[in-house]
Write a protein that holds these residues in place. Structure first.
Motif, PDB file in Angstrom:
ATOM      1  N   TYR A  59     -12.777  22.610   2.654  1.00 58.36           N
ATOM      2  CA  TYR A  59     -13.814  23.320   3.202  1.00 58.36           C
ATOM      3  C   TYR A  59     -15.058  22.651   3.474  1.00 58.36           C
ATOM      4  N   VAL A  60     -15.685  23.116   4.797  1.00 61.25           N
ATOM      5  CA  VAL A  60     -17.009  22.437   5.057  1.00 61.25           C
ATOM      6  C   VAL A  60     -18.052  23.503   5.224  1.00 61.25           C
ATOM      7  N   ARG A  61     -19.152  23.364   5.152  1.00 59.53           N
ATOM      8  CA  ARG A  61     -20.358  24.339   5.886  1.00 59.53           C
ATOM      9  C   ARG A  61     -20.132  24.826   7.241  1.00 59.53           C
ATOM     10  N   ALA A  62     -20.233  25.993   7.324  1.00 56.48           N
ATOM     11  CA  ALA A  62     -20.024  26.545   8.922  1.00 56.48           C
ATOM     12  C   ALA A  62     -21.045  26.029   9.588  1.00 56.48           C
ATOM     13  N   SER A  63     -20.858  25.612  10.767  1.00 55.27           N
ATOM     14  CA  SER A  63     -21.851  25.203  11.807  1.00 55.27           C
ATOM     15  C   SER A  63     -21.483  25.744  13.105  1.00 55.27           C
ATOM     16  N   GLU A  64     -22.890  25.743  14.120  1.00 54.77           N
ATOM     17  CA  GLU A  64     -22.340  26.106  15.578  1.00 54.77           C
ATOM     18  C   GLU A  64     -21.783  25.153  16.243  1.00 54.77           C
ATOM     19  N   THR A  65     -21.809  23.926  15.759  1.00 54.75           N
ATOM     20  CA  THR A  65     -21.158  22.873  16.496  1.00 54.75           C
ATOM     21  C   THR A  65     -20.014  22.244  15.517  1.00 54.75           C
ATOM     22  N   PRO A  66     -18.965  21.989  16.455  1.00 56.60           N
ATOM     23  CA  PRO A  66     -17.728  21.542  15.702  1.00 56.60           C
ATOM     24  C   PRO A  66     -17.784  20.256  14.692  1.00 56.60           C
ATOM     25  N   PRO A  67     -17.168  20.328  13.840  1.00 51.86           N
ATOM     26  CA  PRO A  67     -17.433  19.155  12.562  1.00 51.86           C
ATOM     27  C   PRO A  67     -16.982  17.851  13.433  1.00 51.86           C
ATOM     28  N   ASP A  68     -18.135  16.750  13.271  1.00 50.43           N
ATOM     29  CA  ASP A  68     -18.115  15.773  13.865  1.00 50.43           C
ATOM     30  C   ASP A  68     -16.860  14.851  12.901  1.00 50.43           C
ATOM     31  N   LEU A  69     -16.876  13.429  13.547  1.00 53.24           N
ATOM     32  CA  LEU A  69     -15.981  12.570  12.802  1.00 53.24           C
ATOM     33  C   LEU A  69     -16.212  12.213  11.318  1.00 53.24           C
ATOM     34  N   THR A  70     -17.564  12.131  11.096  1.00 53.99           N
ATOM     35  CA  THR A  70     -17.852  11.836   9.740  1.00 53.99           C
ATOM     36  C   THR A  70     -17.353  12.905   8.734  1.00 53.99           C
ATOM     37  N   VAL A  71     -17.817  14.356   9.152  1.00 54.62           N
ATOM     38  CA  VAL A  71     -17.349  15.496   8.328  1.00 54.62           C
ATOM     39  C   VAL A  71     -15.819  15.763   8.273  1.00 54.62           C
ATOM     40  N   LEU A  90     -10.518   5.778   3.264  1.00 49.84           N
ATOM     41  CA  LEU A  90     -10.771   6.099   4.683  1.00 49.84           C
ATOM     42  C   LEU A  90     -10.403   4.674   5.210  1.00 49.84           C
ATOM     43  N   CYS A  91      -9.880   4.807   6.600  1.00 49.89           N
ATOM     44  CA  CYS A  91      -9.641   3.544   7.281  1.00 49.89           C
ATOM     45  C   CYS A  91      -9.596   3.667   8.855  1.00 49.89           C
ATOM     46  N   GLY A  92      -9.472   2.703   9.636  1.00 48.24           N
ATOM     47  CA  GLY A  92      -9.615   3.020  11.127  1.00 48.24           C
ATOM     48  C   GLY A  92     -10.893   3.503  11.557  1.00 48.24           C
ATOM     49  N   TYR A  93     -10.841   4.482  12.533  1.00 47.41           N
ATOM     50  CA  TYR A  93     -12.029   4.836  13.219  1.00 47.41           C
ATOM     51  C   TYR A  93     -12.718   5.612  12.060  1.00 47.41           C
ATOM     52  N   SER A  94     -12.297   6.313  11.100  1.00 43.87           N
ATOM     53  CA  SER A  94     -13.121   7.046   9.849  1.00 43.87           C
ATOM     54  C   SER A  94     -13.749   5.931   9.231  1.00 43.87           C
ATOM     55  N   ALA A  95     -13.390   4.819   8.848  1.00 47.94           N
ATOM     56  CA  ALA A  95     -13.924   3.860   8.113  1.00 47.94           C
ATOM     57  C   ALA A  95     -15.026   3.126   8.751  1.00 47.94           C
ATOM     58  N   ALA A  96     -14.868   2.903  10.294  1.00 51.97           N
ATOM     59  CA  ALA A  96     -15.999   2.451  11.011  1.00 51.97           C
ATOM     60  C   ALA A  96     -17.042   3.498  11.199  1.00 51.97           C
ATOM     61  N   ALA A 106     -15.100   5.351  18.097  1.00 57.35           N
ATOM     62  CA  ALA A 106     -14.300   6.429  18.238  1.00 57.35           C
ATOM     63  C   ALA A 106     -14.433   7.451  19.437  1.00 57.35           C
ATOM     64  N   PRO A 107     -13.410   7.731  20.217  1.00 55.51           N
ATOM     65  CA  PRO A 107     -13.579   8.833  21.174  1.00 55.51           C
ATOM     66  C   PRO A 107     -13.891  10.276  20.478  1.00 55.51           C
ATOM     67  N   PRO A 108     -14.549  11.010  21.056  1.00 58.74           N
ATOM     68  CA  PRO A 108     -14.683  12.289  20.400  1.00 58.74           C
ATOM     69  C   PRO A 108     -13.840  12.999  19.519  1.00 58.74           C
ATOM     70  N   SER A 153       0.537  13.472   7.920  1.00 56.61           N
ATOM     71  CA  SER A 153      -0.328  13.434   8.916  1.00 56.61           C
ATOM     72  C   SER A 153      -0.294  14.884   9.318  1.00 56.61           C
ATOM     73  N   ARG A 154      -1.411  15.176  10.064  1.00 60.95           N
ATOM     74  CA  ARG A 154      -1.530  16.581  11.015  1.00 60.95           C
ATOM     75  C   ARG A 154      -2.033  16.203  12.105  1.00 60.95           C
ATOM     76  N   HIS A 155      -1.228  16.565  13.079  1.00 65.78           N
ATOM     77  CA  HIS A 155      -1.662  16.298  14.639  1.00 65.78           C
ATOM     78  C   HIS A 155      -3.076  16.628  14.912  1.00 65.78           C
ATOM     79  N   GLY A 156      -3.425  15.785  15.681  1.00 61.52           N
ATOM     80  CA  GLY A 156      -5.135  16.013  15.837  1.00 61.52           C
ATOM     81  C   GLY A 156      -6.041  16.056  14.977  1.00 61.52           C
ATOM     82  N   VAL A 157      -5.640  16.022  13.691  1.00 63.79           N
ATOM     83  CA  VAL A 157      -6.666  16.377  12.571  1.00 63.79           C
ATOM     84  C   VAL A 157      -6.640  15.395  11.691  1.00 63.79           C
ATOM     85  N   VAL A 158      -5.842  14.742  11.097  1.00 63.07           N
ATOM     86  CA  VAL A 158      -5.695  13.419  10.247  1.00 63.07           C
ATOM     87  C   VAL A 158      -4.508  12.671  10.709  1.00 63.07           C
ATOM     88  N   ARG A 159      -4.779  11.497  10.535  1.00 61.82           N
ATOM     89  CA  ARG A 159      -3.697  10.437  10.685  1.00 61.82           C
ATOM     90  C   ARG A 159      -3.353   9.931   9.375  1.00 61.82           C
TER      91      ARG A 159
END
Length: 306
Positions: free
Chosen positions: A39-51, A66-72, A80-82, A99-105
């Motif tokens: 879980y994450v704290r609810a926010s008015e904006t979608p969670p960014d890549l860091t979260v 963490l690797c790839g774009y997440s590590a960067a 990374a793209p948005p 992996s979960r498509h579009g969420v985590v590789r």
């Protein structure tokens, strides 16, 4: 009892066991479920890549890195793209996270201990290993973008040759070698790298990234890309130059100072880079021809980067 990531990004069962939250609260408006039991704290904006990356890290298990774009992203080298999914590497071959498509590789690989570091208590691949991975996983252009972003102020891209020697059989190693021939740790941002590659791939000489220009007041102005012998600058226009009236005035003053110092500056937006790269190359080529000392004495050829 401490709960890793609380209260920003955490495992729900751990927080419940520690008495920090109830199941009812987790189902309420204060928290958002990103992954199973994560879980994450609810926010008015979608969670960014860091979260999203931190969520994937807590969800994937104790051996996750963490690797790839997440590590960067964790290294402060955003490239990374948005909508890029979070990326983790695990050593578990069976019965591990998937992996979960579009969420985590989820990638399965072995890492040398020296290729793992910590950022704010989170295990991530080192800058060098991250650059090596992204260069072999991504397209040729985005691979160079990633290497530039990770190398900036930290290491010489040629050091990635050690990884190519260490892992000669890894898929994409040849792409890494190609990226090294075009990478430049002086690049100021991913868009600047993309603009540089457009010019070089269009047959123009390789411009100098982050070139200093000393103006009449003996102050330094930095150009994104420059052809010093032609006094020609090429810059990425991200739009923030006109975000406020003050920014617009400052940008106008900067341009005037560059012109007074004898420079011509061409500026391009991300939309132009995406849709009109050939026009950009043609305009820069023409500017280079016109700025030659012997300009006007016939058609001039611009030698491309070897």
């Amino acid at each position: 009892m401490s709960v890793p990531g609380w209260p920003e990004v955490f495992r729900g069962t751990a927080a419940i066991e520690a008495g920090l939250v109830t199941r009812g609260q987790l189902r309420g408006p204060e928290y958002h479920r990103l992954l199973p039991d994560t879980y994450v704290r609810a926010s008015e904006t979608p969670p960014d890549l860091t979260v999203r990356s931190l969520a994937a890290y807590h969800w994937a298990g104790p051996d996750a890195v963490l690797c790839g774009y997440s590590a960067a992203e964790m290294h402060g080298a955003s490239c990374a793209p948005p909508t890029a999914p979070a990326e983790v590497v695990v050593t578990v071959i069976r019965d591990g996270p998937r992996s979960r498509h579009g969420v985590v590789r989820v990638r399965r690989d072995l890492l040398h201990p020296g290729e793992i570091t910590e950022v704010d208590g989170v295990r991530v691949t080192s800058r060098l290993r991250t650059a090596f991975d992204l260069a072999r996983w991504l397209s040729p252009t985005e691979g160079v973008v990633a290497v530039d972003a990770l190398a900036r102020g930290e290491f010489t891209p040629d050091l990635l040759l050690h990884f190519a020697v260490r892992y000669p059989g890894r898929r994409g190693v040849r792409k890494v070698l190609d990226a090294l021939s075009r990478a430049d740790a002086r690049s100021g941002s991913p868009p600047e790298t993309r603009l540089r590659l457009i010019l070089v791939q269009g047959g123009l000489p390789r411009p100098v990234p982050q070139h200093p220009v000393v103006d009449e007041r003996r102050e330094i102005l930095w150009l994104d890309l420059a052809y010093p012998e032609h006094r020609l600058g090429v810059e990425y226009d991200g739009g923030d130059h006109f975000a406020t009236p003050e920014a617009a005035r400052a940008d106008a003053r900067r341009h005037t100072r560059l012109v007074a110092a004898g420079w011509r500056v061409l500026r391009y937006t991300s939309a132009e880079m995406r849709h009109s790269p050939s026009r950009i190359v043609a305009e820069v080529r023409k500017a280079l021809e016109l700025s030659r000392p012997d300009a006007g004495q016939g058609e001039l050829s611009i030698s491309p980067e070897p």
